[in-house]
Design a protein around this motif. Structure first.
Motif, PDB file in Angstrom:
ATOM      1  N   GLN A  70     -28.912 -67.899   2.288  1.00 43.67           N
ATOM      2  CA  GLN A  70     -27.698 -68.667   2.223  1.00 43.67           C
ATOM      3  C   GLN A  70     -27.520 -70.165   2.157  1.00 43.67           C
ATOM      4  O   GLN A  70     -26.968 -70.705   1.721  1.00 43.67           O
ATOM      5  CB  GLN A  70     -26.706 -68.147   3.589  1.00 43.67           C
ATOM      6  CG  GLN A  70     -26.407 -66.553   3.383  1.00 43.67           C
ATOM      7  CD  GLN A  70     -25.294 -66.409   2.563  1.00 43.67           C
ATOM      8  OE1 GLN A  70     -24.680 -67.295   2.042  1.00 43.67           O
ATOM      9  NE2 GLN A  70     -24.803 -64.900   2.507  1.00 43.67           N
ATOM     10  N   LYS A 273     -20.920 -68.509   9.247  1.00 44.53           N
ATOM     11  CA  LYS A 273     -19.709 -67.478   9.052  1.00 44.53           C
ATOM     12  C   LYS A 273     -20.160 -66.447   7.942  1.00 44.53           C
ATOM     13  O   LYS A 273     -20.038 -64.967   8.148  1.00 44.53           O
ATOM     14  CB  LYS A 273     -18.568 -68.159   8.492  1.00 44.53           C
ATOM     15  CG  LYS A 273     -17.347 -67.064   8.470  1.00 44.53           C
ATOM     16  CD  LYS A 273     -15.912 -67.784   8.166  1.00 44.53           C
ATOM     17  CE  LYS A 273     -14.922 -67.033   7.932  1.00 44.53           C
ATOM     18  NZ  LYS A 273     -13.705 -67.587   7.820  1.00 44.53           N
ATOM     19  N   ARG A 274     -20.831 -66.891   6.672  1.00 44.57           N
ATOM     20  CA  ARG A 274     -21.186 -65.809   5.715  1.00 44.57           C
ATOM     21  C   ARG A 274     -22.314 -65.149   6.109  1.00 44.57           C
ATOM     22  O   ARG A 274     -22.382 -63.843   6.074  1.00 44.57           O
ATOM     23  CB  ARG A 274     -21.492 -66.591   4.504  1.00 44.57           C
ATOM     24  CG  ARG A 274     -20.120 -67.098   3.808  1.00 44.57           C
ATOM     25  CD  ARG A 274     -20.539 -67.200   2.161  1.00 44.57           C
ATOM     26  NE  ARG A 274     -21.469 -68.405   1.882  1.00 44.57           N
ATOM     27  CZ  ARG A 274     -21.167 -69.771   1.849  1.00 44.57           C
ATOM     28  NH1 ARG A 274     -20.093 -70.214   1.708  1.00 44.57           N
ATOM     29  NH2 ARG A 274     -22.292 -70.662   1.829  1.00 44.57           N
ATOM     30  N   ARG A 277     -21.181 -62.465   8.771  1.00 42.69           N
ATOM     31  CA  ARG A 277     -20.445 -61.519   8.320  1.00 42.69           C
ATOM     32  C   ARG A 277     -21.644 -60.250   7.471  1.00 42.69           C
ATOM     33  O   ARG A 277     -21.370 -59.113   7.795  1.00 42.69           O
ATOM     34  CB  ARG A 277     -19.608 -61.917   7.013  1.00 42.69           C
ATOM     35  CG  ARG A 277     -18.805 -60.838   6.683  1.00 42.69           C
ATOM     36  CD  ARG A 277     -17.877 -61.281   5.458  1.00 42.69           C
ATOM     37  NE  ARG A 277     -16.906 -62.403   5.892  1.00 42.69           N
ATOM     38  CZ  ARG A 277     -16.856 -63.396   5.439  1.00 42.69           C
ATOM     39  NH1 ARG A 277     -17.594 -64.072   4.450  1.00 42.69           N
ATOM     40  NH2 ARG A 277     -15.908 -64.188   5.861  1.00 42.69           N
ATOM     41  N   THR A 278     -22.445 -60.801   6.669  1.00 44.23           N
ATOM     42  CA  THR A 278     -23.487 -60.211   6.079  1.00 44.23           C
ATOM     43  C   THR A 278     -24.238 -59.208   7.008  1.00 44.23           C
ATOM     44  O   THR A 278     -24.593 -58.189   6.946  1.00 44.23           O
ATOM     45  CB  THR A 278     -24.338 -60.901   5.315  1.00 44.23           C
ATOM     46  OG1 THR A 278     -23.458 -61.531   4.254  1.00 44.23           O
ATOM     47  CG2 THR A 278     -25.416 -60.141   4.471  1.00 44.23           C
TER      48      THR A 278
END
Length: 432
Positions: A70, A273-274, A277-278
């Motif tokens: 990411q 945050k991403r 979530r993943t």
């Protein structure tokens, strides 16, 4: 004694919830819960199995790999990788398509994700190919197909998922086993891309200025060092896979925010945050899969499947062919991660009973599931590529057929020539 009624309830609930479009994690846990209620087993077993499914040190590897990918994806890493790949194949006829293949291989060595591959590389190269008068469906097809390399080459977190589902197969052996198949897949896809490009008369890539070459090489090498840290640390024995993932995150953070300075440090919150979530989706899936897998074992379904295949034929050649067909067909309606978690405990006893190495089968399984990512109706990578290229699913699917067939050829080679996968693990570890 086999309880056929319970098996029908488990399978029926699973299929019904899938058709009703429940999230796959809810489908797995819900099917197990309904079946446990029928069997009059305490409900708490589902919760216990879900917690136990996440109680694994190896699982720490996944958040680190996802976070490193990411961070690298958030910056301008994709463009640097594309420029680096262009040094090797950019000046060939249809060069941008070949660049897409090589860049997806390089970026897959960073992200370990096909979706990240097509999102990052595709957003750069698909518009560039369209600008050079490449057919839009071809641009999408070659990029989505090339992104499948990301699930095979290390540090693919799907290989970690397989390791967990298979009961602890060596992650380092799986990473090593994915290297040669990844290169074979790259060469095959490049060959198909080149043949189509010559037939359609696509242009060569733009020439690179010699004064830019040193910077392109420097940026490319620095970017690819993430994969070197992960693989080098594991193979040298200096770090475990988890520790290598943590170091890769630190390196990616320093490179992105302090060397390249592509994005401000304030973006780190969005990256976290991403990532969270993943990771949450992956861990919930693993937990639900463990409960579902326990139910499969309780009902002796793996034994039934093994007996079924052995009753059809005692030839390893035939059994492996049937398994490949089964997995390819399941790849149409199922996404990759749940397919790994569900089918591995069912099929692994079958292949081990005919003498197939679990590491070898792992690469077979991962490539099979990866091919499913570019086939409708649940082809996640295909959908992302179509959104970037602004083409319909039907157009992209038709254009992907030559690449699909090429990947099936590679799959058959991997299936029947085990040393393609097992040579490197055997070289480094003595035995895979």
């Amino acid at each position: 004694m086999i309880n056929l009624d319970a098996i029908l309830i488990l399978v029926g609930c699973f299929v019904a919830m899938l058709l009703l479009r429940f999230p796959i994690s809810i489908t797995l846990a819900g099917s197990a819960l309904v079946t446990i209620m029928y069997l009059d087993v305490p409900w708490v077993v589902v919760g216990q199995r879900m917690i136990q499914g996440m109680n694994s040190y190896s699982l720490l590897t996944i958040p680190f790999f996802i976070l490193a990918g990411q961070i690298m994806s958030a910056g301008g890493m994709a463009l640097r990788i594309v420029n680096f790949a262009q040094l090797f194949v950019g000046m060939v006829r249809g060069g941008l398509a070949l660049v897409s293949c090589v860049a997806c291989m390089f970026f897959g060595n960073i992200s370990g994700s096909a979706v990240a591959d097509v999102s990052s590389i595709g957003s750069v190269l698909i518009p560039a190919m369209k600008k050079k008068k490449y057919d839009a469906d071809y641009a999408v097809a070659v990029t989505t197909s090339a992104s499948i390399q990301g699930v095979v080459v290390p540090p693919s977190h799907n290989l970690v998922l397989y390791s967990i589902a298979a009961g602890g197969v060596s992650i380092s052996s799986l990473f090593l086993a994915g290297i040669v198949p990844g290169i074979l897949l790259l060469v095959t896809l490049m060959a198909v891309s080149y043949i189509i490009a010559r037939k359609r008369g696509y242009e060569k890539g733009d020439p690179i200025q010699w004064k830019d070459v040193p910077k392109i090489i420097r940026d490319g090498v620095l970017s690819l060092l993430v994969g070197v840290i992960i693989l080098g640390g594991i193979l040298s024995g200096w770090f475990t896979a988890t520790e290598s993932g943590a170091l890769a995150c630190v390196y990616a953070f320093i490179l992105t925010f302090f060397v390249y300075r592509d994005i401000p440090l304030s973006q780190m919150g969005l990256i976290f945050k991403r990532t969270f979530r993943t990771v949450a989706m992956v861990l919930f899936l693993i937990a639900a899969s463990d409960a579902f897998g326990w139910m499969l074992a309780y009902l002796k379904i793996p034994t039934l499947v093994t007996d079924l295949f052995l009753n059809i034929s005692d030839s390893p050649f035939v059994i492996l062919l049937l398994i490949n067909i089964l997995l390819l067909l399941l790849g149409f309606p199922m996404d990759m991660a749940p397919m790994i978690m569900i089918m591995t405990p069912i099929l692994l006893p079958v292949v081990t009973s005919i003498g197939v190495d679990p590491v070898h089968f792992g690469i077979m399984m991962i490539l099979n599931c990866g091919i499913g990512l570019i086939t409708p109706p649940v082809g996640t990578v295909l959908f992302v590529g179509c959104a970037i290229g602004k083409v319909s699913i039907n157009q992209a699917t038709k254009a992907s057929i030559p690449f699909f067939l090429a990947m099936c050829v590679v799959l058959l080679l991997l299936t029947y020539i085990p040393q393609i996968s097992l040579w490197l693990p055997g070289l480094f570890h003595g035995t895979p």
